[in-house]
Design a protein around this motif. Sequence first.
Motif, PDB file in Angstrom:
ATOM      1  N   LEU A 159       0.799  -1.054   0.011  1.00 38.35           N
ATOM      2  CA  LEU A 159      -0.016  -0.022  -0.010  1.00 38.35           C
ATOM      3  C   LEU A 159       0.987   1.424  -0.262  1.00 38.35           C
ATOM      4  CD1 LEU A 159      -2.707  -0.961   2.633  1.00 38.35           C
ATOM      5  CD2 LEU A 159      -2.936  -1.125   0.355  1.00 38.35           C
ATOM      6  N   MET A 160       0.455   2.273  -0.635  1.00 41.47           N
ATOM      7  CA  MET A 160       1.212   3.554  -0.688  1.00 41.47           C
ATOM      8  C   MET A 160      -0.148   4.728  -0.621  1.00 41.47           C
ATOM      9  SD  MET A 160       3.834   5.198  -3.631  1.00 41.47           S
ATOM     10  CE  MET A 160       5.309   4.274  -3.090  1.00 41.47           C
ATOM     11  N   ARG A 161       0.285   5.550   0.225  1.00 35.51           N
ATOM     12  CA  ARG A 161      -0.846   6.870   0.451  1.00 35.51           C
ATOM     13  C   ARG A 161      -0.518   7.591  -1.042  1.00 35.51           C
ATOM     14  NH1 ARG A 161      -3.496   6.840   4.860  1.00 35.51           N
ATOM     15  NH2 ARG A 161      -2.513   5.885   6.639  1.00 35.51           N
ATOM     16  N   ARG A 164      -5.885  12.157  -3.074  1.00 35.09           N
ATOM     17  CA  ARG A 164      -7.261  11.668  -3.179  1.00 35.09           C
ATOM     18  C   ARG A 164      -7.577  11.418  -4.373  1.00 35.09           C
ATOM     19  NH1 ARG A 164     -11.296   9.283   0.374  1.00 35.09           N
ATOM     20  NH2 ARG A 164     -10.062   9.431   2.512  1.00 35.09           N
ATOM     21  N   GLU A 165      -7.282  12.609  -5.302  1.00 32.98           N
ATOM     22  CA  GLU A 165      -7.875  12.710  -6.849  1.00 32.98           C
ATOM     23  C   GLU A 165      -7.240  11.829  -7.669  1.00 32.98           C
ATOM     24  OE1 GLU A 165      -6.299  15.189  -4.970  1.00 32.98           O
ATOM     25  OE2 GLU A 165      -4.639  16.250  -6.205  1.00 32.98           O
ATOM     26  N   ASP A 166      -5.870  11.046  -7.025  1.00 28.71           N
ATOM     27  CA  ASP A 166      -5.476   9.964  -7.866  1.00 28.71           C
ATOM     28  C   ASP A 166      -5.777   8.539  -7.814  1.00 28.71           C
ATOM     29  OD1 ASP A 166      -3.786  12.160  -9.162  1.00 28.71           O
ATOM     30  OD2 ASP A 166      -2.084  11.734  -7.971  1.00 28.71           O
ATOM     31  N   ILE A 167      -6.765   8.293  -6.742  1.00 27.28           N
ATOM     32  CA  ILE A 167      -7.060   7.157  -6.215  1.00 27.28           C
ATOM     33  C   ILE A 167      -7.773   6.250  -7.410  1.00 27.28           C
ATOM     34  CG2 ILE A 167      -9.228   7.408  -5.079  1.00 27.28           C
ATOM     35  CD1 ILE A 167      -6.632   5.157  -3.439  1.00 27.28           C
ATOM     36  N   SER A 168      -8.465   6.952  -7.999  1.00 29.36           N
ATOM     37  CA  SER A 168      -9.176   6.307  -9.010  1.00 29.36           C
ATOM     38  C   SER A 168      -8.250   5.473 -10.335  1.00 29.36           C
ATOM     39  CB  SER A 168     -10.128   7.298  -9.932  1.00 29.36           C
ATOM     40  OG  SER A 168      -9.429   8.399 -10.388  1.00 29.36           O
ATOM     41  N   LEU A 201      -5.252   5.014   0.662  1.00 30.72           N
ATOM     42  CA  LEU A 201      -4.246   3.945   0.629  1.00 30.72           C
ATOM     43  C   LEU A 201      -4.464   3.085  -0.780  1.00 30.72           C
ATOM     44  CD1 LEU A 201      -4.489   2.405   4.134  1.00 30.72           C
ATOM     45  CD2 LEU A 201      -2.538   3.570   3.229  1.00 30.72           C
ATOM     46  N   ALA A 202      -3.460   3.326  -1.540  1.00 26.22           N
ATOM     47  CA  ALA A 202      -3.480   2.879  -2.962  1.00 26.22           C
ATOM     48  C   ALA A 202      -2.947   1.459  -3.064  1.00 26.22           C
ATOM     49  CB  ALA A 202      -2.891   3.543  -3.881  1.00 26.22           C
TER      50      ALA A 202
END
Length: 288
Positions: A159-161, A164-168, A201-202
């Motif tokens: 996982l990497m933080r 928010r706008e990149d989570i998709s 968390l991506a």
Amino acid sequence: MDLRHCVIPAAGLGTRFLPATKAVPKELLPVLDRPVIQWAVEEAVAAGATDIVLVLAEGKEAIANHLLPDPPLERLLEERGKRRELEAVRHAGHLANVTVVYQAEPNGLGDAVLCAADVVGERPFMCMLPDDLSVGAKPALTQLWEAHERHGRGPIIALMRVPREDISRYGCADVDLTEGRDHHVRGLVEKPKPADAKSDLAVMGRYVLTPDVFDALRATPPGALGEVQLTDGIARLIGSRDIWGVEFEGRLLDVGTPAGWLQTNLQLASDDGEFSPAVHAAPVREAV
Ligand code: UTP
């Protein structure tokens, strides 16, 4: 030593890197002095992998060739006294045992991992996407294997933080318990809209998986982009076993796009004794 497999899916189309990847797979593009696939296998071996399972599409066999011994080339280099080159060629050809399996169509990462089921058998295994290089004091896969041993030998995802706008662009983890950098996963969603995402968390391209993921993948219908997603397969295991995510330390450097690849080369070169002079003073030949 224990047999330990690392599955490396490399059957994708590499569309983001066209036209460079028209005839040459992106896994063979060089980063500094060696191709992307070698960086990936070196990380896997450092994490204890003995056997690499390469998932390829027909026509991408040159990726496997890079990892096999090449006696005629070694003989030639020996005859010509090219010791340094000989050592480099031998190193690349003897990193690990390599098995090739084929994915018939690029139906997604989950489908690609499923192609490795018969070779992997009944043991936990590592899986990594070669699109990102892991740099740092301890490679990401090593940190994941340690977490696998810490958490009852269950599945572990990296996982990497991310903003928010990149989570998709990623799989997103919903977590209900945190121990240091380890998060207990209660949900996974592939490519959520930022407004629907349960966290920042991506899911990144490093995993330790258990063999029950194969049955889960067989039962997984195509999801985002019409592909069988690995994230969806892992999500099916939630409820039947504990899944942990690890916010690993260190960086991942993108080599799957031209801009990422260029930045990765520049960053690694600046930190490298042999290559850093070339970054600052390129030997340009200019007609006068
Ligand atoms: P990507 O989607 O990032 O890679 O898949 P790609 O499809 O090769 O490249 P683009 O998006 O078209 O530019 C991540 C990893 O999963 C593998 C890819 O080879 C890559 O290593 N993959 C993806 C498969 O092996 N099979 C698939 O069906 C899809």
